[in-house]
Motif scaffolding. Structure first.
Motif, short mmCIF file in Angstrom:
data_model
loop_
_atom_site.label_atom_id
_atom_site.label_comp_id
_atom_site.label_asym_id
_atom_site.label_seq_id
_atom_site.Cartn_x
_atom_site.Cartn_y
_atom_site.Cartn_z
N VAL A 34 -33.52 40.30 -30.64
CA VAL A 34 -34.61 41.18 -31.06
C VAL A 34 -34.58 41.25 -32.58
N ASP A 58 -40.05 39.56 -31.84
CA ASP A 58 -40.28 40.45 -32.96
C ASP A 58 -41.65 41.07 -32.77
N LYS A 59 -41.86 42.27 -33.26
CA LYS A 59 -43.17 42.89 -33.07
C LYS A 59 -44.22 42.31 -34.04
#
Length: 72
Positions: A34, A58-59
């Motif tokens: 993450v 990842d956002k």
């Protein structure tokens, strides 16, 4: 000439070279990382090199920038 920026050099020079789709289904993996910054990317690279089924999430865009602003 702008000598200071909060953007990574490679983004300013080349733009985003790859864009990856959002994860929209369940997947199986041995290793989930993450965070797609330099640390996460290097760990993912090493895990893949060693033969592990690895997923990096990842956002935002991978390797786009840090969440914190640098102090200059």
């Amino acid at each position: 000439m702008k000598l200071k920026t909060s953007e990574p050099f490679w983004l300013v020079k080349n733009g985003i070279l790859e864009s990856y789709p959002s994860l929209r289904e369940n997947i199986e993996t041995e290793i989930l990382i993450v965070g797609g910054g330099i640390t996460g990317s290097l760990i993912a690279h090493q895990c893949i090199k060693e033969g592990y089924k690895t997923v990096l999430i990842d956002k935002r865009e991978v390797c786009s920038r840090s969440l914190t602003k640098p102090t200059i």
